[in-house]
Design an enzyme around this catalytic site. Sequence first.
Site, PDB file in Angstrom:
ATOM      1  N   SER A 263       0.857  -1.196   0.000  1.00 49.58           N
ATOM      2  CA  SER A 263       0.000   0.000   0.000  1.00 49.58           C
ATOM      3  C   SER A 263       0.887   1.237   0.000  1.00 49.58           C
ATOM      4  O   SER A 263       2.037   1.177   0.433  1.00 49.58           O
ATOM      5  CB  SER A 263      -0.869   0.030   1.255  1.00 49.58           C
ATOM      6  OG  SER A 263      -0.100   0.429   2.374  1.00 49.58           O
ATOM      7  N   ASP A 264       0.351   2.355  -0.485  1.00 51.81           N
ATOM      8  CA  ASP A 264       1.057   3.592  -0.193  1.00 51.81           C
ATOM      9  C   ASP A 264       0.869   3.846   1.301  1.00 51.81           C
ATOM     10  O   ASP A 264      -0.024   3.279   1.937  1.00 51.81           O
ATOM     11  CB  ASP A 264       0.548   4.768  -1.048  1.00 51.81           C
ATOM     12  CG  ASP A 264       1.573   5.912  -1.076  1.00 51.81           C
ATOM     13  OD1 ASP A 264       2.498   5.899  -0.241  1.00 51.81           O
ATOM     14  OD2 ASP A 264       1.444   6.825  -1.914  1.00 51.81           O
ATOM     15  N   TRP A 265       1.713   4.709   1.835  1.00 50.39           N
ATOM     16  CA  TRP A 265       1.732   4.894   3.294  1.00 50.39           C
ATOM     17  C   TRP A 265       0.443   5.585   3.760  1.00 50.39           C
ATOM     18  O   TRP A 265       0.230   6.761   3.507  1.00 50.39           O
ATOM     19  CB  TRP A 265       2.987   5.662   3.688  1.00 50.39           C
ATOM     20  CG  TRP A 265       4.141   4.764   4.032  1.00 50.39           C
ATOM     21  CD1 TRP A 265       4.849   4.776   5.210  1.00 50.39           C
ATOM     22  CD2 TRP A 265       4.720   3.707   3.245  1.00 50.39           C
ATOM     23  NE1 TRP A 265       5.805   3.774   5.190  1.00 50.39           N
ATOM     24  CE2 TRP A 265       5.748   3.113   4.015  1.00 50.39           C
ATOM     25  CE3 TRP A 265       4.447   3.161   1.992  1.00 50.39           C
ATOM     26  CZ2 TRP A 265       6.512   2.036   3.560  1.00 50.39           C
ATOM     27  CZ3 TRP A 265       5.210   2.089   1.529  1.00 50.39           C
ATOM     28  CH2 TRP A 265       6.224   1.545   2.315  1.00 50.39           C
ATOM     29  N   GLY A 266      -0.416   4.797   4.379  1.00 48.41           N
ATOM     30  CA  GLY A 266      -1.701   5.341   4.795  1.00 48.41           C
ATOM     31  C   GLY A 266      -2.748   5.231   3.707  1.00 48.41           C
ATOM     32  O   GLY A 266      -3.787   5.878   3.781  1.00 48.41           O
ATOM     33  N   GLY A 267      -2.502   4.385   2.734  1.00 44.48           N
ATOM     34  CA  GLY A 267      -3.440   4.265   1.613  1.00 44.48           C
ATOM     35  C   GLY A 267      -4.506   3.196   1.819  1.00 44.48           C
ATOM     36  O   GLY A 267      -5.342   2.985   0.943  1.00 44.48           O
TER      37      GLY A 267
END
Length: 736
Positions: A263-267
């Site tokens: 995932s993107d960071w916090g995605g």
Amino acid sequence: MRKIKNVILLGTLACSSIFAQQKPVYLDESKPIEQRVEDALSRMTLEEKVAMCHAQSKFSSAGVPRLGIPENWATDGPHGIRPEVLWDEWDQAGWTNDSCIAFPALTCLAATWNKDMALLYGKSIGEEARYRNKNILLGPGVNIYRTPLNGRNFEYMGEDPYLASRMVVPYIQGVQSNGVAACVKHFALNNQEIDRHTVNVNVDDRALYEIYLPAFKAAVQEGKAWAIMGAYNKYKGQWACHNQYLLNDILRGEWGFDGVVVSDWGGVNSTKQAIYNGLDMEFGSWTDGLSEGASNAYDNYYLAKPFLKLLQSGEVKVEEVDKKVRNILRLAFRTTMDSKRPWGSFGTVEHAAAGRKIAEEGIVLLQNKNNVLPIDLNKAKKIVVVGENAIKSMTVGGGSSSLKARYEISPLDGIKGRVGTQTQVVYARGYVGDASGNYNGVTSGQDLTENRSESELISEAVNMAKDADVVIFIGGLNKSDFQDSEGNDRKHLELPYNQDKVITELSKANKNLVVVNISGNAVAMPWANTVPAIVQSWYNGSESGASLASILVGDANPSGKLPFTFPVKLDDNGAHKLGEYPGNGEVTYNESIFVGYRWIDKEKIKPLFPFGHGLSYTTFAYGKVSADKKEMDADGKMTFSVSVKNTGNREGAEIVQLYISDLKSSLPRPVKELKDFQKIVLKPGEEKVVTFTIDKSALSFFDAAKHDWVAESGDFEALIGASSTDVKTKVGFKLR
Ligand code: BGC
């Protein structure tokens, strides 16, 4: 004696055969990787499996200590290895041995149009990652340049899917030759920073497949990327990090991706969707550290305890976690558990030299009237350098790609270092941009505070410029918020900080003016007619100033070409003309496939500088293109040949571009599309024949109704250009 020897021998054989029998399959590197994956999986508990699917710190995730399977450590990416942060915070860890070589931004790499440079880049940055014990490099980025306002365009490879595809493949191969996974990002449709966490992108299938996906597809199928990062935005109403269409249907279904989706960071936004919609590893989710995450924030990740509970209750089948863990184990076998992977190296002179070479090949000479460049050091006794970007650190800032570089040669120092003592170099600030030098917890150490007024700064520069042999203005954008930086887009196409005025005044004061624009985006240049020489430079990392100086004095002959269009004004860009940018929760790509030069061609707009444009200190003459046949059959190939001659008096490199034009089709098509290119080096007077071989795929469009690529029979043209608007010669042919 002999008896004893025999006993020892027998004992050794027995031991080694017991050992051989006992060596688990997953540790046996002679066994096929899939067998090892299944074996490791069969030994793991449910808790161990779930632990692998989410972060355990800002940048790491768990291995299986009991089985000797190491943790995964990721790092940004994509221009150098990010300094260490604290276990649980974004703040710097304060290490003293994590200063990297900063490589040029990916826009510069794309501007080299040289696949060997992409390989060199990937190999070098991969070595740096490996040395720092990272097994996932968060890059490269290949989101297409839809608007010049996108704050992150500098991290990507321009507006053309073919160019980005060709450049991303060797980058990945280079990185992965170190046993480090390239994590291609941000999949997909992350083409703006405004509202990036919430915006839902509506794009038609043709534009999706023809423009926004090809570089990712090439990364997966040709580059064989071992990891990919989901984007923050939504597509078809689902967040891209857990998206049925993008991840399950396209990435794994159509393209056969067998790596890890990170995932993107916090995605990540939902446990159920993260379970079913193609995500493998969750990073960077936010927990408040109070109600959630008081003891261990990572337990509260969507794919941590909530996932475990669903598995334990039987609501979610174990097969769902197994699918993810298989991908993660495969990553381990390809990286941390590959006993043959090299050791890497960090901050070396070789890496610095690689960065410099790439920068020298990527800097673009946009305009050179009266041959103001290269600067003749035998004649130029006084050079005046003006502008904040001549002294400002650019390796720091911009968001997650911000670096702590071992060193950074500023343009001013690069020029001073090169010209020696025979030529006087004086500096004037000219304007004040961002004096802070503090981004993402990394400080540049510079204090650029300046108290003089705007007019005082301009008059100082103008007075100095009057009697100079050459004036070099070095400005552009920087890595501050609302410029070339993550999290926000630019507000307009114009240069910030009143630079247009400074440039205009300088052009009145001295006719030998060179403007160097440092940016990752196109900017407006209302003064272009009054400034003889314009150079497009980029965020070029540690060797930034040295590479620029080489170009300015002619040690290196410019050979970069633009990977994106410079429009005169924002309205000359389809996304802006048709009004859907940045949208309001929803953004519809009304311009469809007409992105960059495809829009310029369609609307017959004269750009400020076209896609593919770049000059040299020498000149090239193109011969007439010929085709090896008149007709191509559907399964056949076709070869075009054209001779190119260096007609100047110094060695130089030319990027010869092949565009294909479909003269008549059942659907609207771009006037022409880039389908191949070659960068060739020619000595003065030398002539080479460049050949391009295409097949049906170069003639195809994506037929949304059929959900397939289609090449319609009929008439086509092969256009050979020195840029997208400078077509030198063409030849017609038919597809049978
Ligand atoms: C960025 C990614 C980056 C990640 C980790 C995110 O905000 O979008 O590109 O890799 O942070 O720093």
